[in-house]
Design a protein around this motif. Structure first.
Motif: not given
Length: 142
Positions: A77-81
């Motif tokens: 993903h391009y975002a942090d979990y």
């Protein structure tokens, strides 16, 4: 050793308080775990009766898969979990990982279901505020 124990007790109290403030009377339980062990910080009396015959260590082992999925999500993903929420017929469970460098300690807690649901992002933010005040080792399960 006494100062470390006092800091650990204070950190765990503040941690449970963040869960409790978020969920009030709906809070069911709060746990910490790492790759070898786990610790129960809080379990409401009626929930304690329900899990008395449950193999909690087996359940926690399943939550440890989160170490792998967290890395997978970070790679995909391009975002942090940030956290995971699971819905059950009577409650919802929140899980996240506390981080310091490459080291992580997992936590999960559950809440009675309620109409309108919860803003679990707010809980995640509250836990981050608490954990910022203590070293990660203060949350390591015993």
């Amino acid at each position: 050793m006494g100062d470390e124990d006092a800091e650990r007790r204070e950190a765990n109290r503040a941690f449970v308080e963040a869960f409790s403030t978020f969920g009030t009377d709906a809070l069911r339980d709060v746990w910490l775990f790492d790759q070898q062990s786990h610790e129960r910080l809080y379990v409401r009396d009626d929930v304690d009766e329900k899990v008395a015959d449950v193999d909690v260590s087996r359940y926690v082992d399943n939550e440890r898969y989160g170490y792998v999925t967290r890395d997978t999500y970070s790679d995909l993903h391009y975002a942090d979990y940030a956290y995971t929420v699971r819905g059950f017929d009577g409650f919802e469970q929140f899980r996240t990982f506390l981080r310091e460098g490459d080291r992580r300690i997992g936590t999960f807690g559950s809440f009675d279901r309620r109409e309108g649901g919860y803003d679990f992002g707010a809980l995640n933010d509250a836990l981050a505020e608490v954990t910022a005040d203590y070293p990660l080792d203060a949350f390591a399960p015993e």
